[in-house]
Each structure stands twice: as C-alpha cells, then as structure tokens.
Scaffold this motif. Structure first.
Motif, short mmCIF file in Angstrom:
data_model
loop_
_atom_site.label_atom_id
_atom_site.label_comp_id
_atom_site.label_asym_id
_atom_site.label_seq_id
_atom_site.Cartn_x
_atom_site.Cartn_y
_atom_site.Cartn_z
N UNK A 193 0.76 -1.21 0.16
CA UNK A 193 -0.16 -0.01 0.08
C UNK A 193 0.88 1.11 -0.07
N UNK A 194 0.47 2.24 -0.54
CA UNK A 194 1.17 3.70 -0.64
C UNK A 194 0.63 5.10 0.17
N UNK A 195 -0.49 4.76 0.34
CA UNK A 195 -1.37 5.78 0.89
C UNK A 195 -1.14 6.23 2.36
N UNK A 207 -3.74 11.86 -0.38
CA UNK A 207 -4.95 11.49 -1.13
C UNK A 207 -5.44 12.54 -1.74
N UNK A 208 -4.92 13.99 -1.70
CA UNK A 208 -5.48 14.96 -2.48
C UNK A 208 -4.12 15.69 -3.32
N UNK A 209 -4.76 16.17 -4.22
CA UNK A 209 -3.78 16.72 -5.24
C UNK A 209 -3.23 15.71 -6.10
N UNK A 210 -1.85 16.00 -6.65
CA UNK A 210 -1.18 15.25 -7.73
C UNK A 210 0.08 14.81 -7.10
N UNK A 226 -9.92 4.09 -2.59
CA UNK A 226 -11.04 2.89 -3.19
C UNK A 226 -9.89 1.89 -3.61
N UNK A 227 -10.01 0.74 -3.26
CA UNK A 227 -9.38 -0.44 -3.62
C UNK A 227 -7.81 -0.23 -3.36
N UNK A 244 -4.85 -0.02 7.16
CA UNK A 244 -6.34 -0.27 6.47
C UNK A 244 -6.01 -0.61 5.04
N UNK A 245 -6.68 -1.97 4.71
CA UNK A 245 -6.41 -2.38 3.54
C UNK A 245 -5.21 -3.24 3.04
#
Length: 244
Positions: free
Chosen positions: A7-9, A214-217, A15-16, A37-38
C-alpha cells in the motif's frame, strides 16, 4: 532481497487501495512492514497470509495497525479449520503499553518489543532502528542482507539523524506526505524535497516515495524530490518488485 509495496497511501486508503506497507522477502522468508487499512487484502496478492513469517510495526497510528486484528483472526480461523500456523511474531515498540499488548493474541501472534538501540535478527535480515520525529513514538528501520540494505523512514518530519541512519543504503523508502506549501504546517511528515535531500545526503542508490497524500497530484511531490536527488526516484508502485 525483494521489496514489494503493498500500500502507498497515508491516513487512509483510496478506493481499492491500502495504506503504506511493504513486503520484504529473502530466501523464502516473508516480513510485512506495517499493517494498516486495506493491507491484509492487498498482501494476499503476493503471499498467502499463513506464509507470513514476521510483521514489524513502526508505530501505532491506525493507518499502520488497523488490519492487525484481522490478521490475527485469519490465523485463528485457520486453527479452527485444523490448519494451525506457527505463532507469528509481531515486532513493535513498547513505549505505548496498551497498543503493544494488542500485538499478542491467544496462541496466534506474539508481540516482541523493539527499541531504537536494538540490532536484531528477523529471519535472514539484520534489522536496526532509529526514532523519528512524529506526534507519537515511531521507529524508522533498516533491513540488511549480505551487505545490501533497504531503509524505511516510517512517518517522520525532517530529522538529521536519519541521514546517518540511512547512510549508504541501496534503497531508501521515504515518506513524502506533504506538498511544499504544507511544509511546517503539518507536524510529523516530510515533503518531496526533503525526501530527496535525505536520499542525496545519505548517498542512497534509489529513492521510492510512499505514505502519499490523498489530495492533489503526487507527481508534484516526485518532481520536488527529483529536483534535489539526481539518482533514480519514483513513487511507490503497488505490486512492483524492487530488487535490492
């Protein structure tokens, strides 16, 4: 040694997706770093849960431990089905006694305390630790096999001591949760330019960015890192195998 982003977030998964976590493998030994989480759903794409040999937890924020309970139940269910697994060691610091106790569950998992000064063997890996700067006690970690190493910063804002800790590492996995305009406004995290600076000063061969916002680029964060670090740098890619 193989390193696979699970996971990276940061904070919570898209989502997913899954929060920042990595599977480190060598000679058939599978070690999971963080289990938020996830993560439990994602890691099964790369290894059956019963084949996990160890878990290392950097700290006890939810995005790093949320799936620990589900991991414990997966082993308990297998036990009830007549397919018991060896007790799974989960390494975590004991500065937070309540959360540390939760790492042990019946005969399925056992919490093993780690300290910043420790040099320990986890399977084939020599693992060392370094306290980071974060709102709760948190440990960066370095895995070394046959003279080659991967260093994971865990969650941290800039800390000079991480330069010495990561010195000469082959692969630096650095958190990069902030855009440049948020530097100094969100404690406990780094921006891309700081991750790049850490890789440069530590003489890392390769930089991989994780714990992404999770926001922006996030491509903007990567661009800032590349503006400082001239070596190979990229955003972590779930499922990609990084050979060290």
């Amino acid at each position: 040694m193989k390193v696979i982003p699970v996971g990276i977030w940061g904070g919570y998964p898209k989502a997913n997706g899954a929060t920042s976590s990595f599977l480190i493998e060598h000679d058939g030994f599978h070690c999971l770093v963080d289990c938020g989480s996830g993560v439990l759903a994602s890691v099964q794409n790369y290894v059956p849960l019963e084949k996990l040999d160890a878990v290392v937890i950097s700290h006890y924020h939810a995005d790093h431990i949320a799936d620990i309970g589900s991991l414990q139940y997966s082993r308990l269910i297998n036990y009830y089905l007549g397919k018991p697994s060896p007790v799974l060691p989960i390494y975590g610091h004991d500065q937070d006694e309540e959360n540390f106790k939760e790492l042990s569950h019946k005969e399925q998992t056992i919490g093993i305390a780690i300290q910043e000064t420790d040099i320990i063997s986890i399977g084939p890996f020599e693992v060392t630790f370094c306290e980071t700067i974060h709102p709760v006690y948190c440990l960066a970690m370095k895995f070394t096999v046959n003279g080659r190493s991967v260093t994971l910063t865990a969650d941290t804002e800039w800390a000079d001591r991480l330069v010495d800790f990561a010195q000469g590492t082959n692969l630096l996995i650095s958190e990069a949760n902030l855009y440049e305009e948020h530097l100094g406004k969100a404690p406990g995290h780094m921006a891309g330019s700081e991750a790049g600076k850490l890789a440069k000063l530590a003489g890392a061969n390769q930089l991989v960015l994780t714990h992404l916002p999770l926001h922006g680029d996030p491509a903007e964060i990567l661009a800032e890192a590349k503006g400082v670090f001239e070596g190979n740098a990229e955003l972590a890619v779930v499922g990609k195998v990084y050979e060290v």
